[in-house]
Design an enzyme around this catalytic site. Structure first.
Site, short mmCIF file in Angstrom:
data_model
loop_
_atom_site.label_atom_id
_atom_site.label_comp_id
_atom_site.label_asym_id
_atom_site.label_seq_id
_atom_site.Cartn_x
_atom_site.Cartn_y
_atom_site.Cartn_z
N HIS A 160 1.73 6.39 2.07
CA HIS A 160 1.64 5.01 2.56
C HIS A 160 0.77 4.13 1.69
O HIS A 160 0.83 2.92 1.78
CB HIS A 160 1.11 5.00 4.00
CG HIS A 160 2.10 5.51 4.99
ND1 HIS A 160 2.81 4.70 5.84
CD2 HIS A 160 2.54 6.77 5.25
CE1 HIS A 160 3.62 5.42 6.58
NE2 HIS A 160 3.47 6.69 6.25
N ASP A 171 -2.93 -2.88 -1.89
CA ASP A 171 -2.36 -2.43 -0.62
C ASP A 171 -1.03 -1.75 -0.92
O ASP A 171 -0.23 -2.27 -1.70
CB ASP A 171 -2.11 -3.64 0.30
CG ASP A 171 -2.41 -3.35 1.76
OD1 ASP A 171 -2.30 -2.19 2.16
OD2 ASP A 171 -2.76 -4.30 2.50
#
Ligand code: ADQ
Length: 512
Positions: free
Chosen positions: A178, A387
């Site tokens: 992720h 991110d």
């Protein structure tokens, strides 16, 4: 594949935490990107996927002691009848601490987000990281049935795919990361035995998925440079095993946010927020507490905006909403103090009796409140320093059924590759943040409509179900490829080895 095969989700934490009140244990859903994405997928597809029919199982660690957990799981109706079964992994306190707060969040997390100066290298943490992965394996050994597909999530469990492969040579295993996978030059900062074990760990999977094409390429480059493995485009091959490596940008369930736009409670909450803002323009951000989210740099950009545009004084309010996270770690507590000091300083410097430039809230909010905030905000200011994806950016876009509002987004968030209708900025550049805020607040309704519309089409095409089914579909292809290779390998050994039996035995996994 057997028709009653199940999807087994494995993540470090279960998607809820427990609180105890009056001797009664309650499960509270947790916030965070992993839980949002997998949770939305399982809600939409209770059968786990179009291909499997058994009830999915979610395996994860929990802080609750085993006996209390068993009781809670059987008595809490939302858990007992939820869209998935739960299996808990018990980790001893020392292992949980050094695996989670130590190696996962004080070594891998800063390194993979390009903060090498924050990384701590502790052999003891790596040993506990390995031990925690083995304890997950023990739970899986009791859980997995033939025909199941196991989907392992994230950087806490990079060794698990290979551990599981050794026990179950023909099991279908997917791994999804992720967070970003860093460039080779950054990844190689890890000591050699650790970095090899981590790469070999992930290669135990049939399919290794990453958020972006760049992350997938960086992983392949590290595998090539550090393990000298054979690459065939995006497939890593070794003897009778192969791992397909690809990008699967994680997504959301847009309908969950779009439909809330007309919900009575959401509309009245939104109207209340607008009234409380005294009809000033509202800039919003929503983050977990984390130094990767760029909150301090963003506050500087917001302050810069009033220096560049003094005429906007008193006309814009920034609502900074942060969900508590990792507060057992000193770095995170210090970050919280620094954010609070920066908010206080800005409000003290430019605020007025009737206007507070930054409203700061440190809490988790429920879905309806979150949607009301998205619907009320004129601008979403999402500026992580790094991110993997950033789901908040996608949620804001999906929520705006009225196609109003402007998204300002960092170029270093995975979401920037998909959300071309955003104003894309460099998150360390406070002048760029200031200029983007000015442009956003000045943008015509037509341009907002056109940009939002473009991004909503993209989200509609590739939502969380497409994401998961794309990945699981490719997993089936990767398993077929591995089986073909095994057949080829066996055939080849039969014909080339002087003593075929010896050749075959030397290549067989010991527990097969
Ligand atoms: P996170 O770092 O947790 O996820 P993100 O993708 O933004 O980051 O997801 C945060 C989630 O938490 C969102 O669904 C958001 O709505 C929710 N949330 C945040 N603040 C909240 C608050 N105050 N109250 C309630 N909910 C809140 C990790 C990676 C990301 C990647 C995801 C999914 O770091 O890069 O996008 O996993 O893969």
């Amino acid at each position: 594949m057997s028709t009653d095969s199940r999807l087994i989700i494995v993540s470090n934490r279960l998607p809820f935490r427990f609180t105890e009140r009056d001797g009664h244990v309650q499960a509270i859903p947790s916030s965070g990107g992993l839980v949002s994405s997998i949770g939305s997928y399982l809600d939409r597809k209770p059968g786990g996927s179009g291909l499997s029919e058994g009830r999915p199982v979610w395996v994860g660690a929990t802080e609750l002691r085993t006996r209390r957990l068993a009781k809670t799981l059987s008595t809490d109706s939302s858990l007992a009848k939820g869209p998935y079964e739960v299996r808990a992994v018990a980790l001893p306190d020392a292992t949980r601490d050094r695996h989670y707060n130590g190696f996962s969040n004080d070594t891998l997390w800063p390194l993979f987000h390009y903060f090498p100066s924050l990384v701590r290298y502790e052999q003891d943490w790596f040993d506990h990281y390995r031990a925690a992965n083995s304890l997950f394996l023990q739970t899986l050994e009791k859980t997995v049935r033939p025909g199941d597909r196991v989907w392992i999530h994230d950087y806490h469990l990079m060794l698990l795919p290979a551990m599981l492969r050794r026990k179950f040579p023909s099991l279908a295993i997917a791994f999804f990361m992720h967070i970003p996978f860093p460039s080779y030059e950054v990844f190689r900062l890890l000591p050699d035995p650790w970095r090899r074990e981590l790469l070999e760990g992930v290669l135990g999977a049939d399919l290794a998925g990453f958020q972006t094409h760049d992350s997938a390429q960086y992983f392949l480059k590290s595998v090539q440079q550090l393990l000298g493995a054979d690459l065939d485009l995006r497939t890593v091959r070794s003897h009778a095993h192969s791992t397909v490596v690809d990008a699967f940008p994680v997504s959301i369930d847009p309908a969950k946010f779009r439909d809330a736009f007309d919900d009575h409670a959401v509309v009245s909450e939104k109207n209340q927020i607008r009234k409380d803002m005294a009809h000033r323009k509202l800039v919003l951000s929503v983050d977990r507490l984390d130094y990767t989210k760029g909150v301090l740099q963003r506050l500087q950009g917001f302050e810069q905006f009033f220096e560049d545009h003094p005429e906007m004084t008193g006309k814009v309010t920034y609502l900074l909403l942060i969900v508590p996270s990792r507060d057992a770690m000193t770095k995170y507590r210090e970050l919280k103090d620094r954010i609070e000091a920066a908010v206080g300083r800005i409000n003290g410097r430019i605020g007025r009796v009737d206007w507070q430039p930054v409203i700061y809230q440190y809490r988790s909010v429920d879905h309806k409140k979150l949607c009301a905030l998205y619907d009320a905000a004129d601008v979403a200011l999402i500026t992580p320093l790094r991110d993997g994806m950033n789901l908040v950016a996608k949620e804001y876009v999906a929520a705006r059924k009225d196609r109003r509002g402007v998204l300002i987004l960092s170029e270093t968030a995975g979401a920037a590759h998909e959300l071309g209708g955003a104003l894309i900025i460099n998150p360390t550049d406070r002048q760029a943040i200031s200029a983007a805020l000015h442009r956003a607040l000045d943008m015509s309704a037509e341009e907002q409509n056109q940009r939002m519309g473009e991004m909503q089409i993209r989200l509609g095409r590739y939502d969380v179900v497409r994401w998961a089914e794309d990945l699981l579909g490719q997993l089936d292809g990767a398993v077929a490829l591995r089986r073909q290779l095994r057949v080829k390998e066996v055939t080849c050994l039969l014909y080339t080895s002087p003593s075929p039996r010896d050749g075959l035995l030397s290549r067989m996994p010991s527990s097969a």
